[in-house]
Enzyme design. Structure first.
Site, PDB file in Angstrom:
ATOM      1  N   ASN A 169      43.154  39.430  49.747  1.00 63.14           N
ATOM      2  CA  ASN A 169      43.929  39.998  48.625  1.00 63.14           C
ATOM      3  C   ASN A 169      44.021  39.061  47.431  1.00 63.14           C
ATOM      4  O   ASN A 169      44.027  39.515  46.286  1.00 63.14           O
ATOM      5  CB  ASN A 169      45.349  40.357  49.093  1.00 63.14           C
ATOM      6  N   GLY A 170      44.110  37.754  47.695  1.00 63.14           N
ATOM      7  CA  GLY A 170      44.187  36.793  46.606  1.00 63.14           C
ATOM      8  C   GLY A 170      42.891  36.812  45.799  1.00 63.14           C
ATOM      9  O   GLY A 170      42.900  36.940  44.576  1.00 63.14           O
ATOM     10  N   ARG A 171      41.785  36.729  46.497  1.00 64.22           N
ATOM     11  CA  ARG A 171      40.495  36.636  45.800  1.00 64.22           C
ATOM     12  C   ARG A 171      40.138  37.938  45.080  1.00 64.22           C
ATOM     13  O   ARG A 171      39.664  37.920  43.950  1.00 64.22           O
ATOM     14  CB  ARG A 171      39.398  36.237  46.797  1.00 64.22           C
ATOM     15  N   ILE A 172      40.367  39.074  45.733  1.00 61.74           N
ATOM     16  CA  ILE A 172      40.067  40.346  45.057  1.00 61.74           C
ATOM     17  C   ILE A 172      41.019  40.509  43.864  1.00 61.74           C
ATOM     18  O   ILE A 172      40.619  40.976  42.790  1.00 61.74           O
ATOM     19  CB  ILE A 172      40.224  41.545  46.032  1.00 61.74           C
ATOM     20  N   GLY A 173      42.265  40.079  44.034  1.00 60.44           N
ATOM     21  CA  GLY A 173      43.239  40.179  42.934  1.00 60.44           C
ATOM     22  C   GLY A 173      42.850  39.295  41.760  1.00 60.44           C
ATOM     23  O   GLY A 173      43.118  39.633  40.606  1.00 60.44           O
ATOM     24  N   ARG A 174      42.214  38.174  42.027  1.00 59.92           N
ATOM     25  CA  ARG A 174      41.762  37.300  40.931  1.00 59.92           C
ATOM     26  C   ARG A 174      40.535  37.917  40.241  1.00 59.92           C
ATOM     27  O   ARG A 174      40.394  37.855  39.021  1.00 59.92           O
ATOM     28  CB  ARG A 174      41.461  35.893  41.458  1.00 59.92           C
ATOM     29  N   HIS A 188      49.294  44.460  48.332  1.00 58.09           N
ATOM     30  CA  HIS A 188      48.534  43.722  49.345  1.00 58.09           C
ATOM     31  C   HIS A 188      47.685  44.688  50.192  1.00 58.09           C
ATOM     32  O   HIS A 188      47.866  44.801  51.405  1.00 58.09           O
ATOM     33  CB  HIS A 188      49.518  42.948  50.232  1.00 58.09           C
TER      34      HIS A 188
HETATM   35  N1  LIG Z   1      55.223  36.173  48.068  1.00 52.19           N
HETATM   36  C1  LIG Z   1      54.110  36.817  47.825  1.00 52.19           C
HETATM   37  N2  LIG Z   1      54.097  38.121  47.548  1.00 52.19           N
HETATM   38  C2  LIG Z   1      52.956  38.796  47.306  1.00 52.19           C
HETATM   39  N3  LIG Z   1      51.751  38.229  47.321  1.00 52.19           N
HETATM   40  C3  LIG Z   1      51.701  36.929  47.602  1.00 52.19           C
HETATM   41  C4  LIG Z   1      52.856  36.158  47.852  1.00 52.19           C
HETATM   42  N4  LIG Z   1      52.470  34.887  48.096  1.00 52.19           N
HETATM   43  C5  LIG Z   1      51.138  34.881  48.003  1.00 52.19           C
HETATM   44  N5  LIG Z   1      50.666  36.101  47.692  1.00 52.19           N
HETATM   45  C6  LIG Z   1      49.285  36.525  47.445  1.00 52.19           C
HETATM   46  O1  LIG Z   1      48.602  36.632  48.648  1.00 52.19           O
HETATM   47  C7  LIG Z   1      47.334  35.975  48.543  1.00 52.19           C
HETATM   48  C8  LIG Z   1      46.880  35.571  49.923  1.00 52.19           C
HETATM   49  O2  LIG Z   1      46.537  36.768  50.592  1.00 52.19           O
HETATM   50  P1  LIG Z   1      45.213  36.853  51.456  1.00 52.19           P
HETATM   51  O3  LIG Z   1      45.242  35.810  52.514  1.00 52.19           O
HETATM   52  O4  LIG Z   1      44.970  38.277  51.868  1.00 52.19           O
HETATM   53  O5  LIG Z   1      44.160  36.478  50.319  1.00 52.19           O
HETATM   54  P2  LIG Z   1      42.924  35.503  50.378  1.00 52.19           P
HETATM   55  O6  LIG Z   1      42.024  35.867  49.240  1.00 52.19           O
HETATM   56  O7  LIG Z   1      42.335  35.555  51.752  1.00 52.19           O
HETATM   57  O8  LIG Z   1      43.588  34.072  50.168  1.00 52.19           O
HETATM   58  P3  LIG Z   1      43.531  33.035  48.969  1.00 52.19           P
HETATM   59  O9  LIG Z   1      44.214  33.666  47.788  1.00 52.19           O
HETATM   60  O10 LIG Z   1      44.326  31.863  49.484  1.00 52.19           O
HETATM   61  O11 LIG Z   1      42.092  32.719  48.688  1.00 52.19           O
HETATM   62  C9  LIG Z   1      47.635  34.831  47.592  1.00 52.19           C
HETATM   63  O12 LIG Z   1      46.486  34.344  46.925  1.00 52.19           O
HETATM   64  C10 LIG Z   1      48.552  35.513  46.604  1.00 52.19           C
HETATM   65  O13 LIG Z   1      47.811  36.225  45.647  1.00 52.19           O
END
Ligand SMILES: Nc1ncnc2c1ncn2[C@@H]1O[C@H](COP(=O)(O)OP(=O)(O)OP(=O)(O)O)[C@@H](O)[C@H]1O
Length: 361
Positions: A203-208, A197
């Site tokens: 983190n979700g969007r960059i991870g995708r 993270h």
């Molecule tokens: N229990 C968990 N442990 C680790 N990572 C998690 C967990 N639950 C959710 N996440 C990740 O954290 C992301 C959300 O983090 P963050 O808010 O920084 O990302 P975002 O891109 O702003 O949100 P989103 O994914 O909802 O668009 C989720 O999309 C998922 O990938």
């Protein structure tokens, strides 16, 4: 409770090859089918599918809370980015998002920390966010429903000072790992990234985007996976939690890998249906367009643009009149003329509810 990154097995991710075998085969097969279908499309159709895919991905998964992306605007931005792939000056957020998505899919250079920082800047273009374009500088915890004064901490990410080392290790693994099937590599890289993270937000969007990038090293995914993940968010969160079991000398990621492969197959099946629809639409106009008046063709094209469900409903004189902006009698005349070409078939209902079905082959 010690978190997974505090375990001696961190970050040795592993999985049970036997448990995931059938789902890996299924996902590989259906992705192959879509790639095959795409080969059978003309250049223009391929470009259209690609465009739709990026727009869907951006809309389905890259919006920011409270700031909606406008589909039409986004389409313009994606088209512009496809034409001028090396551009760096943007004026709108949709331009930056389009560039982020295309770069993730098309840049074959090994991914570095600088690449991820750049993606972060693109993601939050024109917005004020903490630690923009760099690793987070404070701690982060993931909680379940934070109600006033009470929340369950699901996960505490590693402290900020560990991020440079943790990310260097992950990026090194991504660069070195060559033997693992790509879908599994993408799943583990995503799980690992989300566990670190590294950003304060996004983190979700960059991870995708990272998933798309890993596939693109061999061949870009021929559909939007992010959209499917978004549609299955609850199961996705559960899989992230379940996919980090400390198993003596390794972290057992089987549960997450399994869910990921199944999600991949579902995304591919949805994409297959979309591609089939697009092909059916093209065959329809190939057969009938030369016998239609431009206004008639225009109405039918608008109907197709609303998707398979709308097309399956057929068209009544009332909706034809609304779409074409003509009177009821003109609409009925047009519909009968189209039916005479064989492109529509009048339903038996008659009266006010008369509807015309589109004759797809
Ligand atoms: N229990 C968990 N442990 C680790 N990572 C998690 C967990 N639950 C959710 N996440 C990740 O954290 C992301 C959300 O983090 P963050 O808010 O920084 O990302 P975002 O891109 O702003 O949100 P989103 O994914 O909802 O668009 C989720 O999309 C998922 O990938």
């Amino acid at each position: 409770m010690p978190w997974i990154w505090q375990s001696p097995s961190w970050p040795e991710f592993g999985y049970d090859a036997q448990i995931i075998e059938a789902d890996l085969a299924r996902a590989t097969e259906v992705i192959g089918e879509i790639s095959g279908m795409r080969q059978g499309l003309g250049a223009e159709e391929r470009e259209e599918l690609h465009l739709r895919q990026i727009v869907q991905e951006a809309l389905g998964s890259f919006g920011i809370e409270g700031v909606l992306l406008d589909p039409a605007q986004l389409e313009v931005s994606v088209v512009a980015s496809l034409k001028h792939r090396d551009r760096h000056a943007f004026s709108r957020r949709s331009d930056a998002i389009a560039t982020l998505l295309l770069t993730a899919r098309e840049d074959h250079a090994p991914i570095t920390a600088e690449t991820l920082w750049e993606w972060h800047r693109l993601l939050f273009f024109g917005m004020e966010v903490e630690d923009l374009g760099r690793w987070r500088e404070s701690g982060i915890e993931i909680v379940r429903s934070a109600t006033a004064g009470r929340h369950d901490v699901l996960f505490v990410a590693p402290p900020a000072e560990r991020i440079p080392v943790e990310m260097a290790r992950l990026l090194d693994w991504i660069a070195q790992e060559q033997r693992m099937p790509l879908a599994i590599k993408a799943a583990i890289a995503h799980l690992w990234f989300e566990t670190i993270h590294p950003f304060a937000d996004g983190n979700g969007r960059i991870g995708r985007a990272l998933i798309e990038h890993i596939f693109a090293q061999a061949r870009a995914l021929p559909f939007s996976l992010s959209r499917q993940i978004e549609a299955e968010k609850r199961a996705y969160y559960e899989a992230l939690q379940a996919g980090r079991r400390d198993d003596d000398n390794r972290i057992d990621a089987t549960a997450f890998v399994l869910w990921f492969l199944q999600c991949l197959a579902r995304a591919a099946e949805a994409a297959r249906a979309e591609a089939q629809f697009l092909l059916a639409r093209n065959r329809f106009f190939l057969r009938f367009a030369h016998r239609l008046h431009p206004r008639q063709e225009n109405v039918l094209r608008k109907l197709f643009a609303q998707g398979p469900q709308r097309v399956a409903e057929g068209i009544s004189a009332r909706s034809y009149a609304r779409i074409a902006g003509v009177s009821g009698p003109t609409a009925t005349r047009d519909l009968n003329a189209i039916a005479a070409t064989g492109a529509l078939r009048r339903s038996d209902a008659g009266g006010r509810s008369t509807s015309y079905a589109l004759m797809l082959d």
